[in-house]
Design an enzyme around this catalytic site. Structure first.
Site, PDB file in Angstrom:
ATOM      1  N   TYR A  80      44.603   6.569  -2.719  1.00  0.00           N
ATOM      2  CA  TYR A  80      43.534   7.521  -2.456  1.00  0.00           C
ATOM      3  C   TYR A  80      43.804   8.784  -3.258  1.00  0.00           C
ATOM      4  O   TYR A  80      44.851   9.421  -3.098  1.00  0.00           O
ATOM      5  CB  TYR A  80      43.432   7.879  -0.959  1.00  0.00           C
ATOM      6  CG  TYR A  80      42.462   9.025  -0.759  1.00  0.00           C
ATOM      7  CD1 TYR A  80      41.104   8.837  -1.021  1.00  0.00           C
ATOM      8  CD2 TYR A  80      42.894  10.302  -0.389  1.00  0.00           C
ATOM      9  CE1 TYR A  80      40.209   9.895  -0.904  1.00  0.00           C
ATOM     10  CE2 TYR A  80      41.999  11.354  -0.268  1.00  0.00           C
ATOM     11  CZ  TYR A  80      40.660  11.154  -0.534  1.00  0.00           C
ATOM     12  OH  TYR A  80      39.782  12.197  -0.438  1.00  0.00           O
ATOM     13  N   ARG A 136       0.231  -0.838  11.394  1.00  0.00           N
ATOM     14  CA  ARG A 136       0.778  -2.185  11.200  1.00  0.00           C
ATOM     15  C   ARG A 136       2.219  -2.173  10.661  1.00  0.00           C
ATOM     16  O   ARG A 136       2.896  -3.197  10.655  1.00  0.00           O
ATOM     17  CB  ARG A 136      -0.131  -2.998  10.266  1.00  0.00           C
ATOM     18  CG  ARG A 136      -1.347  -3.560  10.973  1.00  0.00           C
ATOM     19  CD  ARG A 136      -2.348  -4.118   9.995  1.00  0.00           C
ATOM     20  NE  ARG A 136      -3.010  -3.057   9.238  1.00  0.00           N
ATOM     21  CZ  ARG A 136      -3.879  -3.270   8.248  1.00  0.00           C
ATOM     22  NH1 ARG A 136      -4.169  -4.498   7.881  1.00  0.00           N
ATOM     23  NH2 ARG A 136      -4.444  -2.260   7.632  1.00  0.00           N
ATOM     24  N   GLU A 172     -17.879  -4.422   2.079  1.00  0.00           N
ATOM     25  CA  GLU A 172     -16.590  -4.622   2.752  1.00  0.00           C
ATOM     26  C   GLU A 172     -16.551  -6.007   3.400  1.00  0.00           C
ATOM     27  O   GLU A 172     -17.579  -6.540   3.824  1.00  0.00           O
ATOM     28  CB  GLU A 172     -16.370  -3.536   3.814  1.00  0.00           C
ATOM     29  CG  GLU A 172     -16.113  -2.159   3.234  1.00  0.00           C
ATOM     30  CD  GLU A 172     -14.944  -2.143   2.247  1.00  0.00           C
ATOM     31  OE1 GLU A 172     -13.825  -2.501   2.643  1.00  0.00           O
ATOM     32  OE2 GLU A 172     -15.158  -1.792   1.069  1.00  0.00           O
ATOM     33  N   GLY A 207      -3.799   7.570   6.100  1.00  0.00           N
ATOM     34  CA  GLY A 207      -3.831   6.360   6.928  1.00  0.00           C
ATOM     35  C   GLY A 207      -2.805   6.406   8.054  1.00  0.00           C
ATOM     36  O   GLY A 207      -1.751   7.022   7.929  1.00  0.00           O
TER      37      GLY A 207
HETATM   38  C1  UD1 Z   1     -10.292  -0.142   1.023  1.00  0.00           C
HETATM   39  C2  UD1 Z   1     -11.694  -0.315   0.438  1.00  0.00           C
HETATM   40  C3  UD1 Z   1     -11.882  -1.738  -0.063  1.00  0.00           C
HETATM   41  C4  UD1 Z   1     -10.817  -2.053  -1.075  1.00  0.00           C
HETATM   42  C5  UD1 Z   1      -9.422  -1.801  -0.493  1.00  0.00           C
HETATM   43  C6  UD1 Z   1      -8.384  -1.911  -1.575  1.00  0.00           C
HETATM   44  C7  UD1 Z   1     -13.210   1.198   1.592  1.00  0.00           C
HETATM   45  C8  UD1 Z   1     -14.239   1.331   2.659  1.00  0.00           C
HETATM   46  N1  UD1 Z   1     -12.674  -0.003   1.450  1.00  0.00           N
HETATM   47  O1  UD1 Z   1     -10.212  -0.972   2.180  1.00  0.00           O
HETATM   48  O2  UD1 Z   1     -13.143  -1.889  -0.655  1.00  0.00           O
HETATM   49  O3  UD1 Z   1     -10.929  -3.390  -1.503  1.00  0.00           O
HETATM   50  O4  UD1 Z   1      -9.317  -0.467   0.048  1.00  0.00           O
HETATM   51  O5  UD1 Z   1      -7.098  -1.835  -1.043  1.00  0.00           O
HETATM   52  O6  UD1 Z   1     -12.919   2.164   0.910  1.00  0.00           O
HETATM   53  N2  UD1 Z   1      -7.448   6.475   4.252  1.00  0.00           N
HETATM   54  C9  UD1 Z   1      -7.538   7.799   4.609  1.00  0.00           C
HETATM   55  N3  UD1 Z   1      -8.379   8.169   5.596  1.00  0.00           N
HETATM   56  C10 UD1 Z   1      -9.172   7.288   6.269  1.00  0.00           C
HETATM   57  C11 UD1 Z   1      -9.079   5.926   5.901  1.00  0.00           C
HETATM   58  C12 UD1 Z   1      -8.211   5.563   4.896  1.00  0.00           C
HETATM   59  O7  UD1 Z   1      -6.844   8.641   4.017  1.00  0.00           O
HETATM   60  O8  UD1 Z   1      -9.916   7.720   7.144  1.00  0.00           O
HETATM   61  C13 UD1 Z   1      -6.551   6.082   3.157  1.00  0.00           C
HETATM   62  C14 UD1 Z   1      -5.409   5.181   3.594  1.00  0.00           C
HETATM   63  O9  UD1 Z   1      -4.258   5.944   3.882  1.00  0.00           O
HETATM   64  C15 UD1 Z   1      -5.195   4.328   2.360  1.00  0.00           C
HETATM   65  C16 UD1 Z   1      -6.566   4.256   1.714  1.00  0.00           C
HETATM   66  O10 UD1 Z   1      -7.299   5.339   2.228  1.00  0.00           O
HETATM   67  O11 UD1 Z   1      -4.308   4.970   1.448  1.00  0.00           O
HETATM   68  C17 UD1 Z   1      -7.283   2.918   1.991  1.00  0.00           C
HETATM   69  O12 UD1 Z   1      -7.538   2.796   3.376  1.00  0.00           O
HETATM   70  P1  UD1 Z   1      -7.501   1.402   4.107  1.00  0.00           P
HETATM   71  O13 UD1 Z   1      -7.870   1.591   5.520  1.00  0.00           O
HETATM   72  O14 UD1 Z   1      -6.211   0.704   3.832  1.00  0.00           O
HETATM   73  O15 UD1 Z   1      -8.710   0.651   3.353  1.00  0.00           O
HETATM   74  P2  UD1 Z   1      -9.010  -0.885   3.288  1.00  0.00           P
HETATM   75  O16 UD1 Z   1      -9.607  -1.341   4.566  1.00  0.00           O
HETATM   76  O17 UD1 Z   1      -7.826  -1.604   2.796  1.00  0.00           O
END
Ligand code: UD1
Ligand code: CA
Length: 449
Positions: free
Chosen positions: A360, A17, A148, A13
Site C-alpha cells: 500500500y 413505468r 396516436e 414526463g
Molecule cells: C409521443 C407522440 C407520438 C410519438 C412518440 C415517440 C404525442 C401526442 N405523441 O407519444 O406520436 O410516436 O412520442 O416517442 O406527442 N411530456 C411532457 N409533458 C407532458 C407529456 C409528455 O413533458 O404532458 C414529455 C415526456 O417527458 C417525454 C415526451 O414528452 O419526454 C413524450 O411523452 P410521452 O408521454 O412518452 O409520449 P408518447 O405517448 O410516447
C-alpha cells in the site's frame, strides 16, 4: 437566410413505468443522464436558446443543470406533449425556428436532424412493429395528420411509418397552432402531433423526413427499454472506436461509459469498462476485466487483467497489474512496474520504480529506480491527519516494511526487511529496526495439559 434555432426539450414526463424515485430523464445511458445526451445535442446545434420543460420532480433536474444556460419552463400539470411545448412559448422570438426534442430519447444525433431552416418538418421512421407510436398519414412528401395509437382505426394502425416526436417549425406558426389545440381525444391530452393536422388545414403541411437510423427514435419508458438504449449506444460507440483502428477483441463485452480517445494500435481485451474521460496513447493494452476511469495512459502502457484504475496518469510506458488497484492521484513515470495486489493512492513514482507485489502506497513521493519490496506499507494516516512518505532515488525497501509518515528514506538507502521506520534514514546506508534473531537452545515445546 438561416433563422436562429430555438431548441425545446420536453422533460416533464412522470416516468411511472421506471418504478424509480429518480426522475426518468436522469436515468443514465452510457454513463450520462438521458437528458444530458439530448442537451448536448441541442448545444451542438448552435441554438439561439434552449428551453427545458420540466414538471414532475423537476427540482432534481434544476439542481443538476442549474449551470446550463437554458430557460426553465414549468409544466405544472401533465396535460400532454402539446401542452408541454405551450409552456415554452413565452420564450419564443418571431424570427426563430423551434425544434422539439424529447428528454427520454438520447440516441438522436446531429446527423439525424434535417437542418432545414424556415421550414416545418417531422422526423419519421418505419418500424416493423409500430405499436404505441403516432402514425404518419401521408400525402406524398406532405403529412396530412399524425394519429396516436389509441385514436387510430384498424387501417391507420397498419401504417408502419411513425412519428419520432421530433418536429421543427417557425416560431410564429407553431405558436398559433399550439393555441388551437384541443384535448378532444382518447387520452384527453393536448397532443403536439395535432399541430401537424392544423398545419395541413392551413395549407402549409409539414414535410416527413425519414430517419436513416431507425433506432434513433427509441426512448426509454421502463428499465427494459433503458437497457435496450444502453445496448444500442454501446454498439454505436464500439463501432466508432473500431473504425478508428482500436482492436476490441470481444467487442460486445466492452462498455464505454463516457469519452474514450485512443492512439494507434490500442488493444482492449474482453470485459473492460471505461468510465468518464479516458485517453490512451499508442500501443496501450488493456487486459481483460479491468475498469479504467478518468485515466491518461501514455503510449506503450500495459494493463494486465483485473485491474482497477481511477484518475491515474502514466507519463511513459508502464506495466500495471494483474489485480492492481490504483486510486486517484496516482502518477507513474516511464518504465514503472506495479504488480499484483498493490494499492496506490495520491502518489508519484519516478521512472523505473517498482512495486511488484502486495503493497500500500499512499501520499508518497517516490523517486526513480526505487524498489518497493513485497508487503511494504506507507502508514500515512494517524487516524486524523494524512502525512507524506518520501523515498529518494535508488532506495531499496525490504519486504514487509512499514514507513510511518511523515518520513523520508534517503537516496540509495536500503531498508532491511521487516523494519518499522519512524525516523528519516540516511542516504546510501542500510537501516533496519527489528529484534536481532536469536535461537533458544533449551527451549521446550508446550505439551498438552
Ligand atoms: C409521443 C407522440 C407520438 C410519438 C412518440 C415517440 C404525442 C401526442 N405523441 O407519444 O406520436 O410516436 O412520442 O416517442 O406527442 N411530456 C411532457 N409533458 C407532458 C407529456 C409528455 O413533458 O404532458 C414529455 C415526456 O417527458 C417525454 C415526451 O414528452 O419526454 C413524450 O411523452 P410521452 O408521454 O412518452 O409520449 P408518447 O405517448 O410516447
Ligand atoms: Ca414515449
Amino acid at each position: 437566410m438561416t433563422h436562429p434555432l430555438h431548441v425545446v426539450i420536453l422533460a416533464a414526463g412522470a416516468g411511472t413505468r421506471m418504478r424509480s424515485n429518480k426522475l426518468k430523464v436522469l436515468h443514465q445511458v452510457a454513463g450520462k443522464p438521458m437528458v444530458e445526451h439530448v442537451l448536448e445535442l441541442a448545444q451542438s446545434l448552435n441554438p439561439s436558446q434552449i428551453t427545458m420543460v420540466y414538471g414532475h420532480q423537476g427540482e432534481q433536474l434544476l439542481q443538476q443543470y442549474q449551470d446550463a444556460s437554458v430557460n426553465w419552463a414549468e409544466q405544472k400539470q401533465r396535460l400532454g406533449t402539446g401542452h408541454a411545448v405551450q409552456q415554452s412559448v413565452e420564450f419564443f422570438n418571431d424570427d426563430e425556428d423551434v425544434l422539439v426534442l424529447y428528454g427520454d430519447a438520447p440516441l438522436v444525433q446531429n446527423a439525424d436532424l434535417a437542418h432545414m431552416s424556415g421550414q416545418q418538418y417531422v422526423l419519421t421512421a418505419k418500424l416493423d412493429d409500430p405499436t404505441g407510436y403516432g402514425r404518419i398519414i401521408r400525402d406524398g412528401e406532405r403529412i396530412q395528420a399524425i394519429v396516436e395509437q389509441k385514436d387510430a382505426n384498424a387501417e391507420q394502425q397498419a401504417i408502419k411509418e411513425i412519428n419520432s416526436g421530433i418536429i421543427q417549425a417557425p416560431a410564429p406558426k407553431l405558436k398559433k397552432w399550439l393555441s388551437q389545440l384541443s384535448n378532444n381525444n382518447k387520452q384527453q391530452e393536448y397532443y403536439l402531433t395535432d399541430v401537424i393536422g392544423l398545419a395541413a388545414s392551413d395549407g402549409t403541411p409539414f414535410k416527413a423526413i425519414e430517419l436513416k437510423d431507425h433506432n434513433a427514435v427509441k426512448g426509454a419508458n421502463d428499465m427494459e427499454q433503458l437497457a435496450e438504449l444502453e445496448t444500442l449506444m454501446q454498439q454505436r460507440k464500439r463501432k466508432t472506436l473500431m473504425k478508428q483502428g482500436v482492436q476490441l477483441i470481444r467487442p460486445e463485452s466492452v462498455d464505454i461509459r463516457g469519452k474514450l480517445h485512443c492512439g494507434q494500435d490500442v488493444v482492449v481485451d474482453k470485459g473492460v469498462i471505461f468510465i468518464g474521460d479516458n485517453e490512451l496513447g499508442n500501443d496501450v493494452h488493456i487486459g481483460a476485466f479491468s475498469i479504467i476511469k478518468n485515466c491518461q495512459l501514455a503510449s506503450g502502457t500495459v494493463i494486465e487483467p483485473h485491474s482497477m484504475l481511477d484518475q491515474v496518469k502514466t507519463t511513459g510506458a508502464c506495466s500495471i497489474g494483474p489485480f492492481a488497484r490504483l486510486r486517484p492521484g496516482t502518477e507513474l513515470s516511464e518504465g514503472c512496474k506495479v504488480g499484483n495486489f498493490v494499492e496506490i493512492k495520491k502518489s508519484k513514482l519516478g521512472s523505473h520504480s517498482k512495486a511488484s507485489h502486495l503493497s500500500y502506497l499512499g501520499d508518497a513521493v517516490i523517486g526513480k529506480d526505487v524498489n518497493i519490496g513485497a508487503g511494504t506499507i506507507t502508514c500515512n494516516y494517524d487516524g486524523v491527519n494524512k502525512f507524506t512518505t518520501t523515498i529518494k532515488d535508488g532506495a531499496f525497501i525490504g519486504s514487509d516494511s512499514q514507513l510511518v509518515a511523515p518520513v523520508t528514506v534517503g537516496k540509495n538507502a536500503t531498508i532491511g526487511a521487516g523494519s518499522t521506520i519512524t525516523r528519516d534514514t540516511p542516504d546510501e546506508q542500510l537501516t533496519l529496526s527489528r529484534v536481532r534473531q536469536r535461537s533458544v537452545e533449551d527451549w521446550q515445546k508446550p505439551s498438552k495439559k
